[in-house]
Design a protein around this motif. Structure first.
Motif, mmCIF file in Angstrom:
data_model
loop_
_atom_site.group_PDB
_atom_site.id
_atom_site.type_symbol
_atom_site.label_atom_id
_atom_site.label_comp_id
_atom_site.label_asym_id
_atom_site.label_seq_id
_atom_site.Cartn_x
_atom_site.Cartn_y
_atom_site.Cartn_z
ATOM 1 N N THR A 168 2.079 13.478 -7.232
ATOM 2 C CA THR A 168 2.298 12.072 -6.916
ATOM 3 C C THR A 168 1.176 11.533 -6.037
ATOM 4 O OG1 THR A 168 3.625 12.652 -4.983
ATOM 5 C CG2 THR A 168 4.805 12.315 -7.062
ATOM 6 N N GLN A 169 0.979 10.232 -6.129
ATOM 7 C CA GLN A 169 -0.019 9.564 -5.295
ATOM 8 C C GLN A 169 0.548 8.230 -4.850
ATOM 9 O OE1 GLN A 169 -3.129 10.563 -4.212
ATOM 10 N NE2 GLN A 169 -3.164 8.681 -3.001
ATOM 11 N N GLN A 170 0.669 8.046 -3.546
ATOM 12 C CA GLN A 170 1.203 6.802 -3.018
ATOM 13 C C GLN A 170 0.262 5.647 -3.326
ATOM 14 O OE1 GLN A 170 2.770 6.983 0.941
ATOM 15 N NE2 GLN A 170 2.233 4.855 1.386
ATOM 16 N N VAL A 171 0.874 4.503 -3.692
ATOM 17 C CA VAL A 171 0.112 3.282 -3.964
ATOM 18 C C VAL A 171 0.595 2.212 -2.989
ATOM 19 C CG1 VAL A 171 -0.568 1.570 -5.684
ATOM 20 C CG2 VAL A 171 -0.008 3.902 -6.409
ATOM 21 N N GLY A 172 -0.179 1.913 -1.976
ATOM 22 C CA GLY A 172 0.206 0.902 -1.004
ATOM 23 C C GLY A 172 1.102 1.441 0.084
ATOM 24 N N ARG A 211 1.840 -4.822 -17.129
ATOM 25 C CA ARG A 211 2.535 -5.312 -15.935
ATOM 26 C C ARG A 211 3.745 -4.425 -15.646
ATOM 27 N NH1 ARG A 211 4.196 -11.296 -16.972
ATOM 28 N NH2 ARG A 211 4.770 -11.170 -14.755
ATOM 29 N N LEU A 212 3.928 -4.095 -14.366
ATOM 30 C CA LEU A 212 5.047 -3.269 -13.950
ATOM 31 C C LEU A 212 6.064 -4.142 -13.218
ATOM 32 C CD1 LEU A 212 6.346 -0.469 -13.684
ATOM 33 C CD2 LEU A 212 5.053 -0.164 -11.553
ATOM 34 N N PHE A 243 5.084 -5.294 -9.430
ATOM 35 C CA PHE A 243 4.264 -4.448 -8.573
ATOM 36 C C PHE A 243 2.807 -4.498 -9.025
ATOM 37 C CE2 PHE A 243 8.446 -2.776 -7.754
ATOM 38 C CZ PHE A 243 8.403 -2.399 -6.418
ATOM 39 N N ASP A 244 1.907 -4.600 -8.056
ATOM 40 C CA ASP A 244 0.473 -4.499 -8.315
ATOM 41 C C ASP A 244 0.118 -3.017 -8.361
ATOM 42 O OD1 ASP A 244 -2.427 -4.236 -7.723
ATOM 43 O OD2 ASP A 244 -2.344 -6.409 -7.511
ATOM 44 N N GLY A 299 -0.104 -1.795 -4.766
ATOM 45 C CA GLY A 299 1.293 -1.487 -4.522
ATOM 46 C C GLY A 299 2.094 -2.659 -4.003
ATOM 47 N N ASP A 300 1.439 -3.821 -3.861
ATOM 48 C CA ASP A 300 2.140 -5.005 -3.367
ATOM 49 C C ASP A 300 3.204 -5.459 -4.356
ATOM 50 O OD1 ASP A 300 0.484 -4.960 -1.178
ATOM 51 O OD2 ASP A 300 -0.867 -6.533 -1.912
ATOM 52 N N VAL A 301 4.268 -6.056 -3.832
ATOM 53 C CA VAL A 301 5.364 -6.521 -4.670
ATOM 54 C C VAL A 301 5.480 -8.039 -4.555
ATOM 55 C CG1 VAL A 301 7.109 -6.176 -2.860
ATOM 56 C CG2 VAL A 301 7.788 -6.161 -5.268
ATOM 57 N N THR A 302 5.735 -8.689 -5.689
ATOM 58 C CA THR A 302 5.891 -10.138 -5.752
ATOM 59 C C THR A 302 7.209 -10.462 -6.426
ATOM 60 O OG1 THR A 302 3.492 -10.461 -5.941
ATOM 61 C CG2 THR A 302 4.896 -12.304 -6.616
#
Length: 337
Positions: free
Chosen positions: A59-63, A82-83, A98-99, A103-106
């Motif tokens: 695993t790799q953390q994003v944000g 797009r996620l 999610f970007d 990792g930003d969320v909108t």
């Protein structure tokens, strides 16, 4: 806090860890040549996006972590670009995006024009089929004043399936209701072949006729792979097999572009989460590997899970056209004599 009834004893260990100790999920990102999925990792009152190598489980953390990133379910748009996910806050189900870089969320908007009740945060299962549209499982809050737009079948005792569009998530149409009362479903995924699947918890006998209950930490209910009908005709769900496995608890699932079905969750031998495959014909889960940081297993909760699986568009068949009608030859009579 997300996840009050899922992951049972496993999540208690994850919640005991401080957020600062959870900041690094992976030492190295998954190889670009390997298939990659994405998961919502859950710490103490906050969550974050992480990539998952579907071969090694790395695993790799994003944000950075945030409570707003606790998405119960994740799903890619059919083109794989797009996620999207679902997040329940203050009794409202939200469609979020999610970007993949930051990792930003909108927040894209509210799902439906009603508040949700039922199992609280544990709803909003989301799928975006290759044929188009959006489908989600919700339990409308039927406490007065009840939403007028909701079908009478949605009386607060079962998950209701709704359809809509990502561009207008507030407008949803009732499709059908899950056949079991007070029963949770985890994940919602549609293959390129058009098969939609979810994970169903066993009905909780002590709560089956009264309210949405919580399983005991010592005896998590068995789960079953089920196929979900995205139409209003026929059974709403059809179970596949009898159990995903003894003691196995799956949080979410998704298909890859070949039709292989993956899931994330927990198995009895490990306190941390694992990556699984599911046999679509028997419903049995097989552990691929533990989710890890490149060397050691990780001890966190897991929520939504998704794989980008763009489906090859089908070339439309152009029907053969009959030959164009030809004008009749004009014969001019000749008279002699």
């Amino acid at each position: 806090m997300i996840g009050t009834t899922r992951r049972v004893a496993h999540v208690l260990i994850a919640l005991a860890l401080g957020a600062g100790a959870l900041i690094a999920l992976g030492a190295a990102p998954a190889s670009a040549a390997d298939p990659v999925g994405y998961v919502i990792a859950q710490g103490e009152r906050e969550c974050w996006l992480a990539s998952v190598d579907l071969v090694t489980g790395t695993t790799q953390q994003v944000g950075s972590p945030s409570p707003d990133k606790c998405a119960f379910n994740l799903e890619f748009t059919p083109d794989g670009t797009r996620l999207l996910g679902t997040h329940v806050a203050d009794g409202v189900a939200l469609l979020v995006e999610f970007d993949l870089t930051t990792g930003d969320v909108t927040t894209l908007g509210q799902l439906g024009d009603f508040n949700v009740g039922g199992p609280g945060d544990e709803q909003g299962n989301l799928t975006l089929p290759p044929a188009g549209g959006l489908y989600t499982y919700l339990v409308p809050d039927v406490e007065p004043p009840a939403p007028l737009a909701v079908d009478p079948a949605c009386d607060g005792r079962a998950l209701c399936l709704f359809s809509g569009e990502t561009a207008d998530p507030g407008t949803l149409t009732y499709v059908n209701s899950a056949p079991q009362q007070f029963t949770e479903y985890f994940g919602l995924a549609t293959s390129c072949a058009g098969v939609t699947s979810s994970i169903r918890n066993a009905e909780l006998q002590e709560a089956a006729t009264t309210s949405w209950g919580a399983p005991s930490a010592s005896a998590p209910p068995p789960q079953t792979l089920t196929q979900v009908n995205l139409t209003s005709t026929g059974p709403a769900t059809t179970d596949v097999g009898t159990s995903v496995g003894d003691g196995v608890f799956l949080s979410s699932l998704d298909y890859d572009s070949t039709g292989a079905l993956f899931a994330v969750g927990f198995e009895p031998e490990n306190v941390g989460p694992s990556l699984f495959t599911l046999d679509p014909s028997t419903g049995v889960a097989t552990q691929v590997t533990t989710l890890n940081d490149g060397s050691e297993p990780i001890n966190v909760g897991v929520l939504g899970f998704a794989i980008a699986h763009p489906c090859t568009p089908t070339t439309p068949v152009i029907p053969l056209q009959p030959p164009a009608a030809q004008p009749l030859a004009v014969v001019t009579p000749r008279f002699t004599g």
